[in-house]
Design an enzyme around this catalytic site. Sequence first.
Site, PDB file in Angstrom:
ATOM      1  N   GLY A  35       7.798  11.556 -26.066  1.00  0.00           N
ATOM      2  CA  GLY A  35       9.069  11.862 -25.421  1.00  0.00           C
ATOM      3  C   GLY A  35       9.752  10.647 -24.838  1.00  0.00           C
ATOM      4  O   GLY A  35      10.327  10.715 -23.760  1.00  0.00           O
ATOM      5  N   CYS A  36       9.730   9.548 -25.543  1.00  0.00           N
ATOM      6  CA  CYS A  36      10.230   8.267 -25.060  1.00  0.00           C
ATOM      7  C   CYS A  36      11.428   7.833 -25.911  1.00  0.00           C
ATOM      8  O   CYS A  36      11.538   8.221 -27.077  1.00  0.00           O
ATOM      9  CB  CYS A  36       9.087   7.242 -25.172  1.00  0.00           C
ATOM     10  SG  CYS A  36       9.516   5.544 -24.781  1.00  0.00           S
ATOM     11  N   GLY A  37      12.277   7.011 -25.342  1.00  0.00           N
ATOM     12  CA  GLY A  37      13.384   6.469 -26.113  1.00  0.00           C
ATOM     13  C   GLY A  37      12.930   5.640 -27.299  1.00  0.00           C
ATOM     14  O   GLY A  37      13.678   5.441 -28.254  1.00  0.00           O
ATOM     15  N   THR A  39      10.250   6.516 -29.130  1.00  0.00           N
ATOM     16  CA  THR A  39       9.489   7.392 -30.036  1.00  0.00           C
ATOM     17  C   THR A  39       9.924   7.243 -31.500  1.00  0.00           C
ATOM     18  O   THR A  39       9.075   7.305 -32.390  1.00  0.00           O
ATOM     19  CB  THR A  39       9.568   8.858 -29.560  1.00  0.00           C
ATOM     20  OG1 THR A  39       8.982   8.928 -28.246  1.00  0.00           O
ATOM     21  CG2 THR A  39       8.810   9.800 -30.480  1.00  0.00           C
TER      22      THR A  39
END
Length: 181
Positions: A35-37, A39
């Site tokens: 759930g990361c920028g 990803t």
Amino acid sequence: MATIYDFTLTDGKGNQVPLANFKGKVMLIVNTATGCGFTPHYKPIEQMYSDFHDKGFEVIDVPCNQFKGQTPGTDDEIHEFCTLNYGTEFPQMKKSDVNGPDELPLYTYLKSQKGFEGFGFGAKAAAMALLLKSIDKDYKNNPDIKWNFTKFVVDREGNVVARFEPTADMDDVRACVEKLL
């Protein structure tokens, strides 16, 4: 002194994975998040795996939830997310810590071989620097993993030859890997 091949990880199914199994191969070891920028880095990582696996390239994916809780799922949920959204086929390890008292010994070793050298330039680099200053005012002076998708490249002899922060261009990561194959 330890070498990369002295470490064993546990995969998402609980199986032991000795890194000695990868002797003679080029490895990309990366702490990941769902759930990361960053990803979307899964896509070029999977592309490298697809393009180079038959030439002796391995990806060691270590999901980690230490950075703003961006990997909250179970090992099975993480695997399902990666395969459904990015078609990943490379091995995925058990969700683990990469910093602090419970960090994987492998990460203690990796950080001793290649410390933090900065985020580079550009908007993403500036944003990461600003974020890190709010978390750790001394972040520039320690080797800790700063965020998700920090990548270490290991050559065929087991030497840690490069560390790429998540802000690094994935084309640069690919070029480094290609040069070693």
